[in-house]
Design a protein around this motif. Structure first.
Motif, short mmCIF file in Angstrom:
data_model
loop_
_atom_site.label_atom_id
_atom_site.label_comp_id
_atom_site.label_asym_id
_atom_site.label_seq_id
_atom_site.Cartn_x
_atom_site.Cartn_y
_atom_site.Cartn_z
N SER A 1 0.83 -1.20 0.00
CA SER A 1 0.00 0.00 0.00
C SER A 1 0.86 1.25 0.00
O SER A 1 0.53 2.25 -0.65
CB SER A 1 -0.92 -0.02 1.22
OG SER A 1 -1.77 1.11 1.23
N GLY A 2 1.99 1.21 0.71
CA GLY A 2 2.90 2.35 0.70
C GLY A 2 3.54 2.58 -0.66
O GLY A 2 3.71 3.72 -1.10
N VAL A 3 3.90 1.49 -1.34
CA VAL A 3 4.48 1.61 -2.69
C VAL A 3 3.45 2.21 -3.65
O VAL A 3 3.78 3.05 -4.50
CB VAL A 3 4.96 0.24 -3.19
CG1 VAL A 3 5.41 0.33 -4.64
CG2 VAL A 3 6.10 -0.28 -2.32
N LEU A 31 6.88 9.40 0.58
CA LEU A 31 8.15 8.82 1.00
C LEU A 31 8.18 8.62 2.51
O LEU A 31 8.61 7.55 3.00
CB LEU A 31 9.31 9.72 0.56
CG LEU A 31 10.70 9.29 1.03
CD1 LEU A 31 11.06 7.93 0.45
CD2 LEU A 31 11.75 10.34 0.65
N GLY A 32 7.75 9.63 3.28
CA GLY A 32 7.74 9.49 4.74
C GLY A 32 6.83 8.38 5.20
O GLY A 32 7.18 7.59 6.10
N SER A 33 5.64 8.26 4.58
CA SER A 33 4.72 7.18 4.94
C SER A 33 5.34 5.82 4.63
O SER A 33 5.22 4.87 5.43
CB SER A 33 3.41 7.36 4.18
OG SER A 33 2.52 6.29 4.45
N MET A 34 6.01 5.71 3.48
CA MET A 34 6.65 4.44 3.12
C MET A 34 7.78 4.10 4.08
O MET A 34 7.95 2.93 4.46
CB MET A 34 7.18 4.54 1.68
CG MET A 34 7.81 3.25 1.17
SD MET A 34 6.57 1.92 1.11
CE MET A 34 7.63 0.49 1.01
N LEU A 35 8.56 5.09 4.48
CA LEU A 35 9.65 4.83 5.43
C LEU A 35 9.10 4.39 6.79
O LEU A 35 9.70 3.53 7.46
CB LEU A 35 10.52 6.08 5.58
CG LEU A 35 11.36 6.46 4.35
CD1 LEU A 35 12.11 7.75 4.60
CD2 LEU A 35 12.32 5.34 3.99
N PHE A 36 7.99 4.97 7.20
CA PHE A 36 7.34 4.53 8.45
C PHE A 36 6.92 3.06 8.34
O PHE A 36 7.13 2.27 9.27
CB PHE A 36 6.12 5.40 8.73
CG PHE A 36 6.44 6.67 9.48
CD1 PHE A 36 7.42 6.69 10.45
CD2 PHE A 36 5.74 7.84 9.21
CE1 PHE A 36 7.72 7.87 11.14
CE2 PHE A 36 6.03 9.01 9.90
CZ PHE A 36 7.03 9.03 10.86
N ARG A 37 6.31 2.70 7.22
CA ARG A 37 5.88 1.31 7.03
C ARG A 37 7.08 0.36 6.98
O ARG A 37 7.06 -0.73 7.56
CB ARG A 37 5.07 1.19 5.73
CG ARG A 37 3.76 1.95 5.72
CD ARG A 37 3.19 1.97 4.31
NE ARG A 37 2.03 2.84 4.19
CZ ARG A 37 0.77 2.42 4.16
NH1 ARG A 37 0.52 1.13 4.25
NH2 ARG A 37 -0.24 3.27 4.04
#
Length: 566
Positions: free
Chosen positions: A220-222, A240-246
Motif C-alpha cells: 500500500s505504501g508503494v 516517502l515518509g509514509s513508506m519509510l514509516f511502514r
C-alpha cells in the motif's frame, strides 16, 4: 482451475466494491473530507484522528494519501501534520478491515437491494450516489462471503495446494507476495482479508498470513509512492515518509515473526480473527509509537528529496488537484481557477502587443512568444485534467459548467495563437522593412486594442459570475466591435484612395490586424452565450434578429413619415 477462477472473481468483486465506496463517498462528501484534512493540523493528535476518521469513511488509505499529497504539493498543509494524517490513515484502514471481518453476510442482500432502489430512483443526486456507495458496501460483504466459499474446496484440491506451496514460511518471500498482491488490487484490505480466509481454510499457516499482512502494508505504501509521482517534491515527500514509516515497522517486526505467531495464536482458535487482530494491533502500535517521530521524519524526507530549482521560468498549473477528480464539483472549480490564470496570461500578451505595434518593440515580441508557450502548457494540462472527470457522473448543471470551462480554455488558447500570428505579421511587414502606420490608422488600432482588453476582462467576469446583465452587455459589445471593424476597414480604403503613402505600405497588415482583433473579440465574447442560453434570453439567430431590426426600423420610419412601404 474453476475454484481458482471463483476466487479471482470474488477478489475482483471485493476490489470493485471498495472502489465504488471510495469513489461515491468522495463525490458526495469530498469537499467536507478535504476541509477536515486541511484544517485538522493544529495538533499532532488531531491530524492523526482526522486521518483515522476520513480513511474509515473512504475505506482506502491510498485515497487519503492522494488527497494529503496534493495538499502538501500546493502548500496548504505542512509536511509534519501530513505525516501524522498518514499514520492515522494506516490505523483507519486497519480498523475497517476489522469491522468487515465479522460475519455480516446477512447484511449484504439488504444493502444491495436498498442501494439499488435508491440509486435508480435518485440517480443524478447526492442521495443516489450514496445509494451506490451502499451498493458497494454490500458487494464487499458479498465478496467476502464468496471468498470464504471459494476457499473451502482448496483444502482438497491438490493443484491449488501446489500453487500455494511456495508460501512455506520464507519471511521475505511471503512479505514480497503480500506487497505485490496489495499493489495489484490497489487495496491492502483485500490482501489482508484473503490472507485471513486462506488461514482459516488451512491453506497457509498463521506465520505466512502474518507475513502477508506486513507485506500488504508495504504494498500500500508503494502504491501511494507511485500515485504521488506526478506531484512536486513537496507532495512526494509525504508518500516517502509514509513508506519509510511502514518499512521501519516491517524491519522491526519481521525478525520476531515466530514469537508473534505464538502470541497471536494464543488469542483464540479462530484464525481469521487472529490474522485480522494482528493487522489492527500491528498498525495501531506501530503508528502510535511512530507518531512522536513525525518531525524527525519530515526533516529526513526534506534531506532525501531536496527542492531543486526549476530549469526555466515556465508557468505551471497551481489548482489542478488530481485528488479532486473523484469530486466533480471540486474538479470543475479547480479547472475554472486555472482557466482564469490562462486569461491573465492572455491579458499580459495583449498588454505586450501594443508596444510591438506602436514602437516595434522586439523584446516584447519575444515575451509574447514565451507567454504563448505558457498558455499552451496550461491549456494542455487543463484539457487533460477535464478529460479525467467522468461526464457520466455529472448532473446537468455540472455538464454545462464542464462545457463552459473547456470551451473557454480552447478559445483562450486560440486567442494566444492569433496574437502570435499578429506579432509574426508585424515583424515581417512592419518591423523588418521599417514601416509605420498612419496616425489615423494607429489611432484606430489603439482604440480597438483598448476595447479588446476590456471585453476580455468582462468575458472572464461573465465566466466567473454568470451574470446575465454582464452577458448582455458583452454581446452588445460584440456587435459594436463588429460594426467598428467594418467602419475602420472602410476608412482605411478611403485613405488608400487618397494615396496616403503609409496606408498604402501597410494596407495588407492593417486589414489583417483589425480582422484578427475581431476574431479574438468574438472568442472573448463567447462566454455570454451559455449564460444567456441558460436564462432563456439567447436570440434564435442573427438572420432572424436582423429581420426583426429591419422591421422595427421601417416601423419607426413610417411613424415618422420618412418611409412609405412598397
Amino acid at each position: 482451475m474453476i475454484t481458482l477462477l471463483h476466487l479471482m472473481s470474488a477478489l475482483a468483486l471485493l476490489v470493485w466494491g471498495t472502489h465504488i465506496v471510495r469513489t461515491d463517498v468522495l463525490r458526495v462528501y469530498g469537499a467536507q473530507l478535504r476541509r477536515i484534512l486541511s484544517t485538522s493540523i493544529s495538533k499532532r493528535w488531531l491530524a492523526f484522528s482526522a486521518g483515522v476518521g476520513v480513511t474509515s469513511l473512504v475505506q482506502s488509505s491510498n485515497a487519503t494519501a492522494v488527497i494529503v499529497c496534493s495538499f502538501v504539493a500546493q502548500g496548504l498543509v505542512g509536511l509534519t501534520p501530513a505525516l501524522a494524517i498518514m499514520l492515522g490513515a494506516d490505523v483507519g484502514t486497519a480498523l475497517m478491515t476489522g469491522v468487515l471481518s465479522f460475519d455480516l453476510s446477512w447484511l449484504s442482500p439488504l444493502l444491495i437491494f436498498g442501494g439499488v432502489v435508491v440509486y435508480l430512483s435518485r440517480r443524478h443526486t447526492s442521495i443516489g450516489r450514496l445509494g451506490r456507495a451502499v451498493i458497494g458496501l454490500g458487494l464487499i460483504l458479498l465478496a467476502l462471503e464468496l471468498i470464504a466459499a471459494a476457499t473451502q474446496p482448496m483444502m482438497h484440491a491438490a493443484g491449488i495446494k501446489v500453487l500455494f506451496s511456495s508460501l512455506t514460511g520464507d519471511v521475505l518471500l511471503d512479505t514480497l507476495i503480500g506487497a505485490l498482491f496489495a499493489m495489484l488490487t490497489y487495496s491492502s484490505l483485500a490482501a489482508v482479508l484473503l490472507a485471513a480466509t486462506l488461514t482459516t481454510s488451512g491453506i497457509i499457516s498463521l506465520k505466512v498470513a502474518l507475513c502477508l499482512v506486513i507485506g500488504a502494508n508495504l504494498g500500500s505504501g508503494v502504491t501511494a509512492l507511485l500515485s504521488a509521482a506526478s506531484q512536486n517534491v513537496a507532495g512526494r515527500r509525504v508518500a516517502l515518509g509514509s513508506m519509510l514509516f511502514r518499512l521501519s515497522g516491517a524491519i522491526l517486526v519481521l525478525p520476531f515473526i515466530n514469537h508473534l505467531e505464538l502470541l497471536i495464536a494464543g488469542l483464540g482458535h479462530d484464525l481469521r480473527f487472529s490474522v485480522v487482530a494482528f493487522h489492527v494491533l500491528y498498525n495501531s502500535v506501530r503508528c502510535g509509537l511512530l507518531l512522536p517521530l513525525v518531525e524527525p521524519m519530515a526533516r529526513l524526507c526534506e534531506r532525501l528529496l531536496p527542492e531543486r530549482p526549476l530549469d526555466d521560468d515556465a508557468v505551471r498549473s497551481q489548482h489542478l488537484d488530481p485528488a479532486a477528480i473523484d469530486t466533480p464539483s471540486l474538479a470543475l472549480a479547480n479547472a475554472s481557477r486555472e482557466v482564469l490564470r490562462i486569461g491573465d496570461l492572455i491579458e499580459k500578451m495583449l498588454s505586450c502587443l501594443l508596444p510591438v505595434i506602436r514602437e516595434n518593440d522586439t523584446i516584447r515580441a519575444q515575451q509574447i512568444r514565451r507567454l504563448d508557450d505558457d498558455v499552451d502548457r496550461l491549456y494542455t494540462e487543463v484539457k487533460m485534467y477535464l478529460a479525467r472527470v467522468s461526464r457520466e457522473e455529472l448532473n446537468a448543471k455540472e455538464v454545462r459548467r464542464w462545457t463552459d470551462v473547456i470551451t473557454l480554455t480552447i478559445n483562450l488558447e486560440q486567442a494566444g495563437d492569433i496574437i502570435v500570428r499578429i506579432v509574426k505579421g508585424l515583424e515581417n511587414k512592419k518591423i523588418a522593412p521599417q514601416r509605420t502606420f498612419s496616425d489615423a490608422g494607429m489611432q484606430e488600432v489603439c482604440e480597438m486594442h483598448a476595447r479588446l482588453r476590456a471585453s476580455l476582462q468582462l468575458g472572464l467576469s461573465v465566466f466567473l459570475e454568470s451574470d446575465v446583465r454582464s452577458a448582455q452587455k458583452l454581446l452588445a459589445e460584440k456587435e459594436a466591435f463588429r460594426d467598428l471593424e467594418r467602419a475602420y476597414a472602410k476608412t482605411h480604403l478611403v485613405r488608400l484612395a487618397g494615396e496616403t503613402r503609409q496606408s498604402i505600405e501597410t494596407s495588407s497588415l492593417h486589414l489583417d490586424l483589425i480582422s484578427d482583433m475581431k476574431r479574438m473579440h468574438s472568442l472573448f465574447c463567447s462566454t455570454a452565450y451559455s449564460v444567456l442560453d441558460e436564462a432563456g434570453l439567447l436570440r434564435r439567430s442573427r438572420m432572424d434578429t436582423g429581420r426583426e431590426q429591419d422591421e422595427e426600423r421601417r416601423a419607426m420610419a413610417a411613424r415618422a413619415g420618412d418611409y412609405s412601404p412598397p
